[in-house]
Motif scaffolding. Structure first.
Motif, mmCIF file in Angstrom:
data_model
loop_
_atom_site.group_PDB
_atom_site.id
_atom_site.type_symbol
_atom_site.label_atom_id
_atom_site.label_comp_id
_atom_site.label_asym_id
_atom_site.label_seq_id
_atom_site.Cartn_x
_atom_site.Cartn_y
_atom_site.Cartn_z
ATOM 1 N N LEU A 68 38.266 49.184 42.435
ATOM 2 C CA LEU A 68 37.147 50.330 42.731
ATOM 3 C C LEU A 68 36.005 49.826 41.846
ATOM 4 C CD1 LEU A 68 36.410 53.031 43.729
ATOM 5 C CD2 LEU A 68 37.678 53.914 41.803
ATOM 6 N N GLU A 69 36.136 49.338 40.668
ATOM 7 C CA GLU A 69 35.064 48.676 39.884
ATOM 8 C C GLU A 69 34.357 47.804 40.391
ATOM 9 O OE1 GLU A 69 36.629 47.163 36.195
ATOM 10 O OE2 GLU A 69 37.400 49.329 35.410
ATOM 11 N N LYS A 70 35.009 46.965 41.358
ATOM 12 C CA LYS A 70 34.061 46.031 42.068
ATOM 13 C C LYS A 70 33.094 46.526 43.077
ATOM 14 C CE LYS A 70 37.803 42.154 41.661
ATOM 15 N NZ LYS A 70 38.658 41.455 42.236
ATOM 16 N N LEU A 71 33.870 47.631 43.969
ATOM 17 C CA LEU A 71 33.131 48.278 44.985
ATOM 18 C C LEU A 71 31.780 49.060 44.141
ATOM 19 C CD1 LEU A 71 35.887 49.472 47.050
ATOM 20 C CD2 LEU A 71 34.446 47.851 47.744
ATOM 21 N N VAL B 1 40.668 39.290 54.046
ATOM 22 C CA VAL B 1 39.239 39.143 53.794
ATOM 23 C C VAL B 1 39.179 39.340 51.895
ATOM 24 C CG1 VAL B 1 37.174 40.247 53.850
ATOM 25 C CG2 VAL B 1 38.803 40.275 55.919
ATOM 26 N N GLU B 2 38.556 38.250 51.578
ATOM 27 C CA GLU B 2 38.293 38.197 49.916
ATOM 28 C C GLU B 2 37.034 39.058 49.426
ATOM 29 O OE1 GLU B 2 37.577 34.979 46.587
ATOM 30 O OE2 GLU B 2 37.555 34.300 48.572
ATOM 31 N N ASP B 3 36.237 39.300 50.047
ATOM 32 C CA ASP B 3 34.973 39.795 49.451
ATOM 33 C C ASP B 3 35.274 41.292 49.737
ATOM 34 O OD1 ASP B 3 31.882 39.883 48.522
ATOM 35 O OD2 ASP B 3 32.128 41.350 50.234
ATOM 36 N N PRO B 4 35.356 42.331 48.749
ATOM 37 C CA PRO B 4 35.688 43.690 48.798
ATOM 38 C C PRO B 4 34.702 44.523 49.799
ATOM 39 C CG PRO B 4 35.466 42.890 46.229
ATOM 40 C CD PRO B 4 34.904 41.951 47.187
ATOM 41 N N VAL B 5 33.253 44.156 49.764
ATOM 42 C CA VAL B 5 32.460 45.018 50.689
ATOM 43 C C VAL B 5 32.588 44.458 52.172
ATOM 44 C CG1 VAL B 5 30.092 45.268 51.407
ATOM 45 C CG2 VAL B 5 30.682 45.151 48.825
ATOM 46 N N GLU B 6 33.050 43.350 52.388
ATOM 47 C CA GLU B 6 33.397 42.882 53.547
ATOM 48 C C GLU B 6 34.526 43.459 54.200
ATOM 49 O OE1 GLU B 6 33.300 38.571 54.160
ATOM 50 O OE2 GLU B 6 31.277 38.445 53.280
ATOM 51 N N ASP C 65 38.471 55.266 53.983
ATOM 52 C CA ASP C 65 38.203 53.733 54.099
ATOM 53 C C ASP C 65 38.007 53.139 52.744
ATOM 54 O OD1 ASP C 65 38.097 54.113 56.945
ATOM 55 O OD2 ASP C 65 35.696 54.273 56.676
ATOM 56 N N VAL C 66 37.423 53.842 51.699
ATOM 57 C CA VAL C 66 37.355 53.425 50.449
ATOM 58 C C VAL C 66 38.809 53.205 49.782
ATOM 59 C CG1 VAL C 66 36.416 53.667 48.067
ATOM 60 C CG2 VAL C 66 35.029 54.373 50.352
ATOM 61 N N ILE C 67 39.668 54.430 50.172
ATOM 62 C CA ILE C 67 41.028 54.353 49.412
ATOM 63 C C ILE C 67 41.617 53.233 49.909
ATOM 64 C CG2 ILE C 67 43.072 55.703 49.355
ATOM 65 C CD1 ILE C 67 41.091 58.330 49.103
ATOM 66 N N LEU C 68 41.850 52.927 51.256
ATOM 67 C CA LEU C 68 42.565 51.994 51.935
ATOM 68 C C LEU C 68 42.076 50.531 51.367
ATOM 69 C CD1 LEU C 68 42.780 53.176 55.695
ATOM 70 C CD2 LEU C 68 44.594 52.970 53.801
ATOM 71 N N CYS C 69 40.649 50.498 51.148
ATOM 72 C CA CYS C 69 40.097 49.163 50.771
ATOM 73 C C CYS C 69 40.607 48.872 49.113
ATOM 74 C CB CYS C 69 38.625 49.065 50.665
ATOM 75 S SG CYS C 69 37.985 47.928 50.218
ATOM 76 N N VAL C 70 40.543 50.032 48.402
ATOM 77 C CA VAL C 70 41.106 49.769 46.992
ATOM 78 C C VAL C 70 42.482 49.316 47.067
ATOM 79 C CG1 VAL C 70 41.629 51.355 45.138
ATOM 80 C CG2 VAL C 70 39.161 51.350 46.039
ATOM 81 N N VAL C 71 43.440 50.098 47.792
ATOM 82 C CA VAL C 71 44.768 49.808 47.840
ATOM 83 C C VAL C 71 44.946 48.349 48.366
ATOM 84 C CG1 VAL C 71 47.020 50.430 48.873
ATOM 85 C CG2 VAL C 71 45.607 52.113 48.173
ATOM 86 N N ALA C 72 44.142 47.973 49.448
ATOM 87 C CA ALA C 72 44.049 46.591 50.036
ATOM 88 C C ALA C 72 43.920 45.585 49.061
ATOM 89 C CB ALA C 72 43.388 46.521 50.986
ATOM 90 N N GLY C 73 42.904 45.866 48.249
ATOM 91 C CA GLY C 73 42.503 44.599 47.246
ATOM 92 C C GLY C 73 43.534 44.663 46.144
ATOM 93 N N ILE D 288 34.415 57.390 44.254
ATOM 94 C CA ILE D 288 34.689 56.891 45.271
ATOM 95 C C ILE D 288 33.830 57.547 46.420
ATOM 96 C CG2 ILE D 288 36.435 57.678 47.213
ATOM 97 C CD1 ILE D 288 38.760 57.586 45.340
ATOM 98 N N LYS D 289 33.077 58.654 46.064
ATOM 99 C CA LYS D 289 32.095 59.118 47.093
ATOM 100 C C LYS D 289 30.915 58.213 46.968
ATOM 101 C CE LYS D 289 33.726 63.979 47.686
ATOM 102 N NZ LYS D 289 33.222 65.604 47.574
ATOM 103 N N HIS D 290 30.586 57.807 45.866
ATOM 104 C CA HIS D 290 29.600 56.911 45.618
ATOM 105 C C HIS D 290 29.532 55.876 46.453
ATOM 106 C CE1 HIS D 290 26.078 55.045 43.799
ATOM 107 N NE2 HIS D 290 26.600 54.193 43.575
ATOM 108 N N VAL D 291 30.670 55.192 46.518
ATOM 109 C CA VAL D 291 30.701 54.052 47.428
ATOM 110 C C VAL D 291 30.784 54.420 48.828
ATOM 111 C CG1 VAL D 291 32.618 52.125 48.002
ATOM 112 C CG2 VAL D 291 32.289 52.788 45.735
#
Length: 455
Positions: free
Chosen positions: A447-450, A314-319, A258-266, A245-248
């Motif tokens: 998380l693997e995708k990120l 939003v489909e793309d994880p980074v976006e 933000d990373v945690i929310l994105c992981v849950v959102a995906g 998570i810190k690496h991302v």
């Protein structure tokens, strides 16, 4: 807010939080139920609030008060259980789900704990269940400074013994007089609250006109995990590597939250896509924001709820991560402005008897199915200690948090950072969400995708 959690509670909306500790007693000779019970008994003087119960004001004219329980007995609050074979994650989660579905007894101090044996690998689980009127996420995490130690052989906590006055039981006449005075002083508070509401509406409109506005109030899309809650609860849990998570976070220039929310959102996006239920508009989440001063872990609630977009459209994880980062900044700015204007709460003038009737009527009419939604789920991130902790000499492997469900939201995702992991607990209503484990598998995949995108 403490009083509000008491007023809104019902069979379908039990308002307690829960912490699940996974303990490894392999290096703690003599560790058993009695040993842990003695440990709790020695530490309770450092938590005088845990010997107090609520005393209601006659006729529900005013908020209840905390009083010392003269008949307090630890044995009423610590229980023992064993898992069926093979004692894995699923068996433990089933036990936690059963415990989550039961309301706490208001004739006792509002907490209980469970010593659960039979986990695979000789491990033990300790489950601490506490009413939300006593703790929020930060103060719940602060309990670790009393119950847990940084050294396996510590005989007392690092915190000082509190010097608090006794809270004796009040007479019915005294509380009735208190309620009468509160009722007499309500009209000015009502006027103040109405003015505060108008100012809040003006502030919200101002933020909605900005270039990157927060979500509009009551604009959450309907999903299959939203609706009238039942009295049943299910639970699932997992752990994510903090290093990932810190690496991302560092690679993509965002925050841990933000990373945690994105992981849950995906994970939510995958869950809904699989069922052909992904709404066109993004799912919205209630994200509790602490209003405490730094270092303050006083028991009680000091939070303000903000509503943020999970960007599930939003489909793309980074976006999606970038959109969540920007959206959280907007949601937090609005929440902070609204919090700065808040001087009167609903429980300052609305008596519990009225609030209880309102919430009971709301649930009886199943208005969650009929009214617009302000949010689809709760996602809460609580920072925990980065160091190894022990409880009664046993090494704590994981600390999994569990937050309550409320107002038509059939999922609560709460995360707690401890040591090298972010422990994730999902409470769900099984009538609205059939498989919380699927959500956690989706979170790991996201998380693997990120991680792949972050190199």
């Amino acid at each position: 807010m403490d009083a509000m959690f008491l007023s809104m509670e019902g069979t379908e909306w039990p308002q307690h939080t829960l912490g699940l500790m996974i303990l490894d007693p392999s290096d703690a000779p003599g560790f058993d139920f009695e040993h842990l019970r003695d440990h709790l008994n020695r530490r309770l003087p450092y938590l005088p609030q845990f010997r107090r119960r609520i005393q209601e004001v006659p006729l529900g004219l005013d908020r209840p008060v905390w009083v010392d329980d003269p008949s307090f007995k630890l044995d009423y609050h610590i229980h023992r259980a064993a898992l069926p074979a093979p004692g894995g994650e699923r068996e433990l989660a089933d036990v936690v789900g059963e415990i989550l579905g039961r309301q706490l007894d208001r004739n006792q101090p509002l907490w209980e704990s469970w010593f659960v044996e039979g986990l695979e690998g000789g491990r033990v689980a300790y489950i601490a269940k506490t009413h939300h009127s006593m703790v929020d996420g930060v103060s719940g995490a602060g309990l670790s400074s009393v119950l847990c130690d940084a050294h396996p052989k510590a005989d007392k906590p690092l915190v000082a013994l509190p010097d608090e006055d006794e809270q004796p039981r009040h007479s019915a006449l005294e509380l009735f007089a208190k309620g009468t005075v509160a009722a007499a002083t309500s009209p000015p508070k009502i006027v103040q609250y109405l003015g505060q509401t108008v100012r809040g509406a003006v502030t919200t409109i101002s933020h909605l006109r900005r270039d990157n506005p927060p979500p509009r109030p009551m604009s959450a899309p309907k999903t299959s995990f939203n609706g009238a809650l039942s009295s049943h609860r299910s639970f699932a849990y997992t752990s994510l590597p903090m290093a990932d998570i810190k690496h991302v976070k560092n690679s993509l220039g965002v925050k841990v939250n933000d990373v945690i929310l994105c992981v849950v959102a995906g994970a939510l996006r995958s869950y809904l896509l699989k069922r052909d239920e992904l709404p066109q508009n993004s799912v919205l989440a209630t994200v509790p924001m602490s209003t405490r001063d730094a270092g303050d872990d006083e028991l009680g609630n000091f939070v303000h709820a903000m509503v943020a977009s999970m960007c599930t459209d939003v489909e793309d994880p980074v976006e999606r991560l970038s959109a969540i980062h920007n959206g959280m900044n907007s949601a937090k700015a609005l929440a902070e402005d609204l919090q700065s204007q808040q001087s009167v709460g609903l429980t300052d003038f609305a008596p519990p008897v009225l609030l209880n009737l309102l919430f009971k009527g709301f649930r009886a009419a199943k208005l969650e199915d009929k009214l617009p939604l302000g949010s689809n789920l709760i996602v809460s991130n609580v920072p925990g200690p980065p160091v190894q902790l022990y409880m009664a000499g046993a090494r704590i492997e994981h600390i999994v948090p569990v937050g309550p469900l409320t107002v038509g939201m059939g999922i609560n995702v709460t995360v707690f950072s401890y040591g090298n992991y972010v422990d994730v607990g999902v409470q769900a209503d099984p009538d609205l969400m059939d498989d919380p484990w699927e959500l956690l598998e989706g979170a790991k995949a996201e998380l693997e995708k990120l991680m792949a995108a972050a190199g």
